[in-house]
Write an enzyme that holds these catalytic residues in place. Structure first.
Site, PDB file in Angstrom:
ATOM      1  N   ARG A  27       0.816  -1.217   0.000  1.00  0.00           N
ATOM      2  CA  ARG A  27       0.000   0.000   0.000  1.00  0.00           C
ATOM      3  C   ARG A  27       0.847   1.263   0.000  1.00  0.00           C
ATOM      4  NH1 ARG A  27      -5.155  -1.260   1.931  1.00  0.00           N
ATOM      5  NH2 ARG A  27      -5.440   0.847   2.700  1.00  0.00           N
ATOM      6  N   TRP A  76       1.824   6.518   6.396  1.00  0.00           N
ATOM      7  CA  TRP A  76       2.165   7.363   5.255  1.00  0.00           C
ATOM      8  C   TRP A  76       1.951   8.784   5.747  1.00  0.00           C
ATOM      9  CZ3 TRP A  76      -0.625  10.074   1.107  1.00  0.00           C
ATOM     10  CH2 TRP A  76       0.166  10.287  -0.018  1.00  0.00           C
ATOM     11  N   ASN A 102      -5.619   5.400  11.290  1.00  0.00           N
ATOM     12  CA  ASN A 102      -5.663   5.813   9.878  1.00  0.00           C
ATOM     13  C   ASN A 102      -6.676   6.940   9.772  1.00  0.00           C
ATOM     14  OD1 ASN A 102      -4.035   3.669   9.323  1.00  0.00           O
ATOM     15  ND2 ASN A 102      -5.591   2.456   8.250  1.00  0.00           N
ATOM     16  N   GLY A 103      -6.373   7.943   8.974  1.00  0.00           N
ATOM     17  CA  GLY A 103      -7.336   9.036   8.794  1.00  0.00           C
ATOM     18  C   GLY A 103      -6.736  10.347   9.290  1.00  0.00           C
ATOM     19  N   GLU A 483      -3.627   6.402 -20.191  1.00  0.00           N
ATOM     20  CA  GLU A 483      -3.298   5.377 -19.199  1.00  0.00           C
ATOM     21  C   GLU A 483      -1.860   4.882 -19.397  1.00  0.00           C
ATOM     22  OE1 GLU A 483      -4.101   4.209 -16.504  1.00  0.00           O
ATOM     23  OE2 GLU A 483      -3.369   2.157 -16.412  1.00  0.00           O
ATOM     24  N   LYS A 487       1.032   5.092 -16.538  1.00  0.00           N
ATOM     25  CA  LYS A 487       1.818   3.932 -16.078  1.00  0.00           C
ATOM     26  C   LYS A 487       3.299   4.275 -16.100  1.00  0.00           C
ATOM     27  CE  LYS A 487      -0.379   2.087 -14.448  1.00  0.00           C
ATOM     28  NZ  LYS A 487      -1.805   2.198 -14.301  1.00  0.00           N
ATOM     29  N   GLU A 490       4.300   6.857 -13.325  1.00  0.00           N
ATOM     30  CA  GLU A 490       4.229   6.340 -11.955  1.00  0.00           C
ATOM     31  C   GLU A 490       5.435   5.527 -11.559  1.00  0.00           C
ATOM     32  OE1 GLU A 490       0.095   4.839 -10.485  1.00  0.00           O
ATOM     33  OE2 GLU A 490       0.388   4.198 -12.546  1.00  0.00           O
ATOM     34  N   HIS A 506      -1.859  21.149 -32.763  1.00  0.00           N
ATOM     35  CA  HIS A 506      -2.268  22.417 -32.151  1.00  0.00           C
ATOM     36  C   HIS A 506      -1.317  22.842 -31.027  1.00  0.00           C
ATOM     37  CE1 HIS A 506      -5.902  22.335 -34.508  1.00  0.00           C
ATOM     38  NE2 HIS A 506      -6.139  21.098 -34.090  1.00  0.00           N
ATOM     39  N   LYS A 605      -1.379   2.728  -2.471  1.00  0.00           N
ATOM     40  CA  LYS A 605      -2.333   1.942  -3.253  1.00  0.00           C
ATOM     41  C   LYS A 605      -3.745   2.512  -3.173  1.00  0.00           C
ATOM     42  CE  LYS A 605      -3.480  -1.461  -5.935  1.00  0.00           C
ATOM     43  NZ  LYS A 605      -3.234  -1.185  -7.359  1.00  0.00           N
TER      44      LYS A 605
END
Ligand code: F6R
Length: 610
Positions: A27, A76, A102-103, A483, A487, A490, A506, A605
């Protein structure tokens, strides 16, 4: 993103917590820690560190942490940098209560002020430390009561696990806006934010709802709402097994998941295509079939890769069902005061089912009276449960941070929804049969495409030192280009842009020179000749051309630097095939650059913060 693993039972807690934390590494995190109640001296042993779980394991060797009750966390950083001190757990001033969280506590500054005025000294920069002191303030010998009382005045989101050294037989959990679930075994219970941390122990799961507080003892648990009233939560069986959460013979989860796509798509379509009727049967939409017949507009909202899948879905639904579709970033939708008519249907798309922006967009749409259906991978996730219905991907656990098999499965689910909506409207029986068979054959075609991996590695070797990339496509392949660029960004940290091929004249054509690799997605479809012209103009300005195409012996062969030839199917379903070589290209480039592809820098994640 932060992860919680907690344990109460009869076995040594520490190895269980460590294994659980390792399962949550995918994650993304920047520090980790645990508190275990030492059964020899009855005291909490807390160890935490910035960096990886390995560092935590090394530090843990220095202490005696025998005991069968413990909480642990991967953090994190949000409030305060990734340091040893800011890592969780956080302790009350007397060291007796330990909390992982968490939060985000939104009113932490105000609460901190009250505590400081009462003489509490803070040691970290986190909002979580406030929770530990705040619970301690209300503690009068009953941890459950203290947590209930403390939560009355805390604003924001939390998944919490709390223990107290005075109560060696109690583990408390609480949830608001951040997932938390119990894993149930005989005489032992796990509390976690992500069930992949406990699947090696149990598949019996109880998902907590917002504002639930759970009190877990060795022989059972009770759930109350935040007002202290008992509530009942059902036990469910989760899918998945340990093998799914392991890399097997693959060097990275990402590569494993790219290669799992044929199987993931088979699982995704299994029992859902009625080939002889040319239709799809999606159980999660069964209750909405009448309503689906009368909708005249669809909004699909999502983030990141899921947003690009939604863009392909827009093309599919408009083409086959003739219903106007708008695709919106969830982060924008939630604040835009969107107009939702009585016949507008809203879909959210989310692999994790936990993305904060997508969840907020869902709530906003429901607030405005819309029916919201969701396309999620994680069964029982918050978004799935907050929706009026929907379709699971059944793609299996996706561990690599860069989404791959979830993307193709999202497109396949959207194609089945488009088929179903189309058959309610303008698709004939014959059209439906052709499309259903084409969807059914996608896993085989993806299998063939994966054989190109070594050829794509050879191309990656020519370009892995590049500093910029351009990805181009048109119509169905514009989102595929976006996409593909995402990829690459990242995991390789190379700047990349996805663009509609015809638009580059353009402006972006000014970027083209011999140092600019350009990936063009150009299957042989109605726009092929136009894309060939776009490609020719890039070549004439010196760009390096990597072309993904189904065409044999076309003019593009004469001037492209590299051709990646993929199998062909129904034009509208080509994005599923065409995105596979782009995943492989990004993967091979990132590996050649020596990057950690499964946990790329700065990414997590599930993005559970705004
Ligand atoms: C990219 C990626 C992210 C996610 C985005 C939404 O590879 O994984 O862009 O797609 O954070 O996540 P979900 O789909 O879980 O809502």
């Amino acid at each position: 993103m932060c992860g919680i693993v907690a344990y109460i039972g009869s076995k040594p807690a520490l190895p269980i917590l460590m294994n659980g934390l390792k399962r949550l590494e995918y994650r993304g995190y920047d520090s980790a820690g645990f508190s275990v109640l030492n059964s020899d001296n009855g005291k909490l042993e807390t160890v935490k560190t910035a960096g990886k779980i390995k560092a935590l394991e090394n530090k843990a060797k220095e202490i005696n942490a025998a005991g069968a009750l413990g909480i642990s966390h991967t953090r994190w950083a949000t409030h305060g940098g990734p340091t040893d001190i800011n890592a969780h757990p956080h302790l009350s001033a007397d060291g007796k209560i330990a909390v992982v969280h968490n939060g985000v506590v939104e009113n932490y500054a105000a609460v901190k002020k009250i505590l400081e005025a009462e003489g509490v000294k803070f040691t970290s920069d986190t909002d979580t430390e406030v929770i530990a002191h705040w619970i301690s303030r209300f503690y009068k010998g009953d941890l459950n009561e203290a947590v209930l009382e403390a939560l009355q005045s805390l604003e924001g989101t939390f998944g919490l696990a709390v223990i107290c050294q005075n109560e060696p037989d109690v583990l408390i959990g609480a949830r608001r806006g951040s997932p938390l679930a119990l894993g149930i075994c005989e005489n032992e219970t796990f509390l976690t934010s992500d069930t992949s941390a406990v699947i090696e122990h149990t598949q019996k799961i109880v998902y907590l709802e917002d504002n639930d507080v759970v009190s877990i003892r060795r022989n059972g648990f009770t759930v109350q709402n935040i007002k202290g009233q008992p509530v009942s939560r059902e036990m469910q069986r989760i899918e998945g097994d340990l093998e799914m959460a392991q890399k097997g013979d693959f060097p990275h989860f990402m590569l494993k998941e790219i290669f799992e796509q044929p199987e993931a798509l088979r699982n995704c379509t299994r029992g859902r295509l009625i080939l002889e009727e040319g239709n799809a049967k999606l159980a999660g939409l069964d209750n909405s079939l009448k309503e689906l017949r009368s909708i005249d507009r669809i909004i699909i909202t999502a983030c990141g890769t899921s947003y690009y899948a939604a863009m392909v879905g827009e093309c599919l639904i408009e083409e086959w069902a003739g219903i106007p579709v708008e695709v919106e970033y969830a982060s924008e939708f939630r604040y835009r005061n969107p107009i939702i008519g009585t016949n507008t249907l809203v879909f959210t798309v989310s692999q994790s089912g936990e993305t904060a922006d997508t969840l907020a967009a869902l709530k906003e749409a429901k607030q405005k009276g819309a029916t919201v259906l969701s396309i999620c991978n994680v069964v029982g996730s918050t978004i799935a449960r907050a929706s009026d219905g929907g379709v699971y991907l059944h793609a299996g656990a996706e561990i690599g941070i860069a989404s791959t098999k979830a993307f193709t499965a999202q497109v396949v689910v959207l194609s089945m929804i488009a088929l179903l909506l189309g058959r309610q409207r303008r698709l004939s029986h014959e059209n439906g049969i052709e499309i259903a068979n084409a969807i059914d054959s996608l896993p085989c075609l993806v299998e063939q495409t994966l054989k190109l991996s070594d050829d794509i590695l050879a191309i990656a070797k020519s370009y892995y030192k590049s500093t910029n990339f351009l990805y181009l496509g048109r119509h169905y392949h514009y989102p595929v280009a976006m996409e593909g660029a995402l990829k690459l960004k990242e995991i390789s940290y190379i700047h990349a842009e996805g663009y509609p091929a015809a638009e580059i004249k353009h402006g972006p054509i000014a970027l083209i020179d011999e140092n600019m690799p350009v990936v063009i997605v150009a299957p042989k479809d109605a726009l092929f000749n136009k894309v060939v012209s776009n490609a020719r103009s890039i070549k004439s300005h010196g760009g390096k051309l990597i072309v993904v195409t189904t065409a044999n012996c076309s003019p593009i062969d004469e001037f492209a630097d590299h051709i990646i030839r993929i199998p062909s199917t129904n034009t509208a379903l080509m994005p599923v095939i065409a995105s596979v070589p782009l995943q492989l290209l990004a993967y091979h480039i990132a590996v050649l650059r020596g990057n950690d592809v499964d946990t790329p820098r700065n990414l997590t994640k599930s993005v559970m913060v705004e």
